[in-house]
Scaffold this active site. Structure first.
Site, PDB file in Angstrom:
ATOM      1  CG  ASP A  64      -6.188  -5.167   2.022  1.00  0.00           C
ATOM      2  OD1 ASP A  64      -5.988  -4.787   0.854  1.00  0.00           O
ATOM      3  OD2 ASP A  64      -6.811  -6.204   2.306  1.00  0.00           O
ATOM      4  CB  SER A  98      -0.972  -0.055   1.177  1.00  0.00           C
ATOM      5  OG  SER A  98      -1.912   0.980   1.105  1.00  0.00           O
ATOM      6  CG  HIS A 100      -4.019  -0.783  -1.255  1.00  0.00           C
ATOM      7  ND1 HIS A 100      -3.858  -0.801   0.100  1.00  0.00           N
ATOM      8  CD2 HIS A 100      -4.707  -1.907  -1.553  1.00  0.00           C
ATOM      9  CE1 HIS A 100      -4.423  -1.893   0.603  1.00  0.00           C
ATOM     10  NE2 HIS A 100      -4.943  -2.579  -0.382  1.00  0.00           N
TER      11      HIS A 100
END
Lengths: 191, 282
Positions: free
Chosen positions: A131, A12, A38
């Site tokens: 996540d 991310s 992401h």
């Protein structure tokens, strides 16, 4: 014969730099790699350029029904979850975001864990949300190898730290150790 | 070992649903379908997909209530604004040349994208000579689409999308707000026919100049995708347009050969299959 069948990577905030560092060091791996980075939906990206045009790994966007090949890195498209079918093809989905993320690392990791089991290597890198924690747990429970970027030296430690708290992690690695470590795994032979 | 049991359970529940309710999930893409089933198992606090099958078989009201979780994807108005901008600039000019414009929106879900298309047609002065056939597998979802009422919390993002897609008016012109909902203007509904259609089992029902089917094919396996893409080719005029979702393609499905890229980056294709085409020769 190499015992591993696939590598999945979740990243991310700070991930592009981290992945770029890793792929620059990689040899051509004997398995496909899938990456969830992401990113804003609707973005149009030249992935090879974004990740520094590494010499030994071809980087493409994952497409629905695409057959996964060794030595290639497939990037989950923005705005879509990426899953893996038993026959080694890609499946896409626009189901609800998970942990506010679509693509979600958990979705990829859980899907890959189911298909590859002990043949899966899962790597979680820098990021600001959680996540990937549930995904890493699924990988571990199916016998896969769980790797995490050392939170202490990650650009954003939240994501790797959350995984370490939740599930046993086989190796915690500093960023510049990851590439060589994966190359070692690529050379492992079992009878 | 555990994995194998899971797959058997998915096979069985798909067969059960087909036999009892007539919805054919047997050729849905396995990974995403299994994930949706597991979510349903969790939501209903059950133990397994087999347990879910028992509930579904014996309690039709539960099935009706939960069916949308297996078939619906949440959409938004003017989703992927560049797609709608391209429809406006590159597809509408050709549609304009037809005396009557027929459009099929396959898998219309709760209708947001259908109304988006109606707005474009209205702004281009074409709505009154158009018919949009908006179809979906699920009658409860069609009811929501027919109502055309969306949460007021969505309006901000709908408005932003509309503007990015080249919308010419104020988006607020198209709805009235009240009771936490935004109700789309009845004018937009006049040329839309909402009806049930099942892409897995039903056949051609209209010849249209534009088919829009976005983020539906990805939920189908290759065999079902082949059936549907072939159906689309037979449901379009020669050189008719097909619009898919942002990351979908016709690349891996044999019937993709019936189409050429028109605006590849926006997943808009044109049908090159003539209806007398000898496709035995492929």
């Amino acid at each position: 014969m190499n015992p591993y069948k696939a590598l999945v990577i979740g990243a991310s905030a700070g991930g592009v730099h981290a992945v770029r560092t890793i792929v620059a060091q990689l040899v051509t791996l004997p398995w496909p790699t899938l990456l969830v980075q992401h990113i804003q939906a609707g973005a149009r990206i030249d992935y090879a350029a974004a990740f520094g045009s590494p010499p030994h790994i071809r980087i493409v966007e994952a497409e629905d029904k695409m057959l996964l090949e060794a030595g290639v890195m497939y990037v989950a498209p923005p705005g879509y979850h990426t899953l893996i079918e038993e026959d080694g093809t890609v499946g896409l989905s626009v189901d609800a975001p998970l942990n506010f993320s679509r693509p979600s690392i958990d979705v990829l990791f859980e899907s890959a864990a189911e298909v590859y089991g002990a043949g899966l290597i899962a790597l979680l890198l820098t990021g600001a949300n959680h996540d990937g924690s549930a995904g890493m747990e699924a990988v571990y429970q199916r016998g896969g190898l769980t790797l995490v970027q050392d939170p202490g030296s990650a650009e954003v430690p939240t994501m790797p730290a959350a995984a370490i708290v939740r599930t046993p992690v086989h190796h915690i690695l500093k960023l510049d150790e990851i590439g060589p470590f994966l190359n070692q795994l690529a050379r492992v032979q079992v009878p | 070992m555990v994995k194998r049991v899971d797959d058997i359970e998915v096979d069985l529940i798909a067969e059960a649903i087909y036999q009892v309710y007539g919805y054919d999930f047997r050729h849905y893409a396995r990974a995403s379908f299994k994930r949706r089933l597991r979510t349903l198992v969790q939501d209903l606090k059950l133990d397994s997909i087999s347990h879910l099958q028992a509930v579904i078989l014996h309690r039709p009201e539960v099935f009706a209530d939960k069916l949308p979780q297996l078939t619906v994807t949440v959409s938004e108005m003017f989703r992927d604004p560049s797609f709608f901008a391209t429809i406006r600039s590159q597809v509408i000019p050709t549609l304009r040349t037809y005396p009557t414009i027929k459009i099929w929106h396959a898998g219309c879900s709760t209708g947001e994208e259908v109304y988006s298309l109606a707005i474009i047609l209205l702004e281009e002065g074409l709505l009154d000579r158009s018919v949009i056939y908006a179809t979906d597998i699920n009658p409860n979802v069609l009811k929501v689409a027919r109502d055309g009422i969306y949460p007021i919390t969505e309006i901000k993002s709908f408005t932003a999308n509309y503007q990015k897609s080249g919308g010419k008016e104020a988006f607020s012109d198209y709805y009235t707000a009240g009771y936490g909902g935004a109700r789309l203007l009845p004018r937009l509904k006049e040329r839309i026919v909402f009806s049930e259609h099942n892409l897995a089992t039903d056949d051609v029902f209209v010849e249209s100049q534009l088919i829009i089917c976005r983020n539906v094919l990805i939920y189908f396996d290759l065999e079902l995708q082949q059936r549907v893409v072939d159906l689309f080719a037979r449901s379009l005029t020669y050189k008719g347009f097909l619009g898919l979702g942002a990351k979908e393609s016709l690349r891996y499905v044999p019937a993709g050969r019936f189409f050429t890229d028109y605006v590849g980056s926006e997943k808009i294709y044109r049908n090159i299959r003539r209806h007398e085409f000898d496709y035995e020769s492929l």
